[in-house]
Scaffold this motif. Sequence first.
Motif, PDB file in Angstrom:
ATOM      1  N   SER A  22       0.863  -1.186   0.000  1.00  0.00           N
ATOM      2  CA  SER A  22       0.000   0.000   0.000  1.00  0.00           C
ATOM      3  C   SER A  22       0.905   1.243   0.000  1.00  0.00           C
ATOM      4  O   SER A  22       2.086   1.165   0.318  1.00  0.00           O
ATOM      5  CB  SER A  22      -0.909  -0.008   1.231  1.00  0.00           C
ATOM      6  N   THR A  23       0.325   2.382  -0.338  1.00  0.00           N
ATOM      7  CA  THR A  23       1.101   3.619  -0.504  1.00  0.00           C
ATOM      8  C   THR A  23       1.869   4.004   0.760  1.00  0.00           C
ATOM      9  O   THR A  23       3.016   4.442   0.681  1.00  0.00           O
ATOM     10  CB  THR A  23       0.186   4.784  -0.944  1.00  0.00           C
ATOM     11  N   ASP A  24       1.258   3.812   1.939  1.00  0.00           N
ATOM     12  CA  ASP A  24       1.958   4.213   3.167  1.00  0.00           C
ATOM     13  C   ASP A  24       3.266   3.440   3.355  1.00  0.00           C
ATOM     14  O   ASP A  24       4.290   4.010   3.713  1.00  0.00           O
ATOM     15  CB  ASP A  24       1.059   4.111   4.408  1.00  0.00           C
ATOM     16  N   TYR A  25       3.253   2.136   3.044  1.00  0.00           N
ATOM     17  CA  TYR A  25       4.481   1.348   3.185  1.00  0.00           C
ATOM     18  C   TYR A  25       5.489   1.659   2.075  1.00  0.00           C
ATOM     19  O   TYR A  25       6.701   1.603   2.300  1.00  0.00           O
ATOM     20  CB  TYR A  25       4.176  -0.146   3.260  1.00  0.00           C
ATOM     21  N   LYS A  26       5.000   2.011   0.903  1.00  0.00           N
ATOM     22  CA  LYS A  26       5.923   2.445  -0.167  1.00  0.00           C
ATOM     23  C   LYS A  26       6.682   3.682   0.298  1.00  0.00           C
ATOM     24  O   LYS A  26       7.898   3.773   0.165  1.00  0.00           O
ATOM     25  CB  LYS A  26       5.142   2.772  -1.449  1.00  0.00           C
ATOM     26  N   VAL A  27       5.942   4.647   0.835  1.00  0.00           N
ATOM     27  CA  VAL A  27       6.567   5.886   1.329  1.00  0.00           C
ATOM     28  C   VAL A  27       7.534   5.575   2.470  1.00  0.00           C
ATOM     29  O   VAL A  27       8.682   6.014   2.464  1.00  0.00           O
ATOM     30  CB  VAL A  27       5.498   6.921   1.789  1.00  0.00           C
ATOM     31  N   PHE A  28       7.079   4.792   3.438  1.00  0.00           N
ATOM     32  CA  PHE A  28       7.874   4.498   4.624  1.00  0.00           C
ATOM     33  C   PHE A  28       9.215   3.852   4.267  1.00  0.00           C
ATOM     34  O   PHE A  28      10.274   4.323   4.690  1.00  0.00           O
ATOM     35  CB  PHE A  28       7.083   3.578   5.578  1.00  0.00           C
ATOM     36  N   PHE A  29       9.177   2.783   3.468  1.00  0.00           N
ATOM     37  CA  PHE A  29      10.415   2.048   3.193  1.00  0.00           C
ATOM     38  C   PHE A  29      11.334   2.778   2.210  1.00  0.00           C
ATOM     39  O   PHE A  29      12.553   2.644   2.290  1.00  0.00           O
ATOM     40  CB  PHE A  29      10.117   0.611   2.761  1.00  0.00           C
ATOM     41  N   ASN A  30      10.770   3.591   1.332  1.00  0.00           N
ATOM     42  CA  ASN A  30      11.623   4.417   0.468  1.00  0.00           C
ATOM     43  C   ASN A  30      12.317   5.497   1.283  1.00  0.00           C
ATOM     44  O   ASN A  30      13.475   5.824   1.023  1.00  0.00           O
ATOM     45  CB  ASN A  30      10.818   5.016  -0.695  1.00  0.00           C
ATOM     46  N   LEU A  31      11.635   6.035   2.296  1.00  0.00           N
ATOM     47  CA  LEU A  31      12.273   7.013   3.193  1.00  0.00           C
ATOM     48  C   LEU A  31      13.446   6.396   3.926  1.00  0.00           C
ATOM     49  O   LEU A  31      14.515   6.986   4.027  1.00  0.00           O
ATOM     50  CB  LEU A  31      11.258   7.529   4.224  1.00  0.00           C
ATOM     51  N   LEU A  32      13.247   5.176   4.421  1.00  0.00           N
ATOM     52  CA  LEU A  32      14.320   4.476   5.122  1.00  0.00           C
ATOM     53  C   LEU A  32      15.486   4.186   4.174  1.00  0.00           C
ATOM     54  O   LEU A  32      16.640   4.383   4.529  1.00  0.00           O
ATOM     55  CB  LEU A  32      13.803   3.160   5.724  1.00  0.00           C
ATOM     56  N   ALA A  33      15.148   3.736   2.972  1.00  0.00           N
ATOM     57  CA  ALA A  33      16.182   3.310   2.019  1.00  0.00           C
ATOM     58  C   ALA A  33      16.926   4.460   1.349  1.00  0.00           C
ATOM     59  O   ALA A  33      18.105   4.342   1.042  1.00  0.00           O
ATOM     60  CB  ALA A  33      15.560   2.420   0.949  1.00  0.00           C
ATOM     61  N   TYR A  34      16.253   5.577   1.112  1.00  0.00           N
ATOM     62  CA  TYR A  34      16.908   6.683   0.408  1.00  0.00           C
ATOM     63  C   TYR A  34      17.454   7.752   1.348  1.00  0.00           C
ATOM     64  O   TYR A  34      18.397   8.448   1.011  1.00  0.00           O
ATOM     65  CB  TYR A  34      15.944   7.342  -0.594  1.00  0.00           C
ATOM     66  N   CYS A  35      16.836   7.907   2.516  1.00  0.00           N
ATOM     67  CA  CYS A  35      17.243   8.981   3.424  1.00  0.00           C
ATOM     68  C   CYS A  35      17.970   8.488   4.664  1.00  0.00           C
ATOM     69  O   CYS A  35      18.536   9.282   5.409  1.00  0.00           O
ATOM     70  CB  CYS A  35      16.021   9.802   3.850  1.00  0.00           C
ATOM     71  N   GLY A  36      17.903   7.188   4.930  1.00  0.00           N
ATOM     72  CA  GLY A  36      18.584   6.643   6.100  1.00  0.00           C
ATOM     73  C   GLY A  36      18.014   7.122   7.422  1.00  0.00           C
ATOM     74  O   GLY A  36      18.709   7.152   8.427  1.00  0.00           O
ATOM     75  N   VAL A  37      16.721   7.489   7.419  1.00  0.00           N
ATOM     76  CA  VAL A  37      16.112   7.967   8.668  1.00  0.00           C
ATOM     77  C   VAL A  37      15.852   6.800   9.623  1.00  0.00           C
ATOM     78  O   VAL A  37      15.736   5.656   9.204  1.00  0.00           O
ATOM     79  CB  VAL A  37      14.789   8.744   8.412  1.00  0.00           C
ATOM     80  N   ARG A  38      15.788   7.117  10.903  1.00  0.00           N
ATOM     81  CA  ARG A  38      15.440   6.121  11.918  1.00  0.00           C
ATOM     82  C   ARG A  38      13.937   5.856  11.847  1.00  0.00           C
ATOM     83  O   ARG A  38      13.175   6.730  11.412  1.00  0.00           O
ATOM     84  CB  ARG A  38      15.796   6.644  13.312  1.00  0.00           C
TER      85      ARG A  38
END
Length: 196
Positions: A22-38
């Motif tokens: 779903s869109t929320d998980y797409k956003v969440f995991f791309n943020l983790l993978a591209y930005c390295g956020v906690r």
Amino acid sequence: EKDIYSLEELQNILKKIDEKASTDYKVFFNLLAYCGVRRGEALGLEYKDIDFKNNTVSIVRTSNYSVEKGVYTDTPKTKSSYRQLQLQSFMIELIKNLRKEQQAVAEKLGDLWVENDRLFRTWDGKPMHPNTPYTWLERFCKREGIAFKGLHSFRHSVATHAITNGVDIKTVSSVLGHSQTSTTLNIYTHAVQKAN
């Protein structure tokens, strides 16, 4: 040495998430993978933290959980954890789509919807529980036959791949929100040695 996703593994997992989540998980995991956020930094994000014109995101709060407090909002880990990161255009589009989807759900639910500005929410609008993405990823990896290396491995992959590709330690440290470059060096010594 941390168990991290290789670049190929990371690309594969993001491709599968892009196809099936779903869109929320797409956003969440791309943020983790591209930005390295906690995890807590991602879950603390609100729409007002996104600069849609300049494609940036500001890290200014975290979302956490404790038995006493339940899900609660806190400040980032250190002073250096407050930071602004660049977002790719496709991520900005994903975030816009997420907002539209949530607005549609809010209209359908009416009074049942709990209004707040968070990106990551439960079905009725409340802030998402910090354990939810971990559990979701664990199940997703099992279903897809992908190695599950936890949420933090996304952050470690970002840092390790950046260092091994010649990005200077000061830049990597500031992206990760470490208060000192020595912290980054201590955690990623193996990547630094590999890069030299």
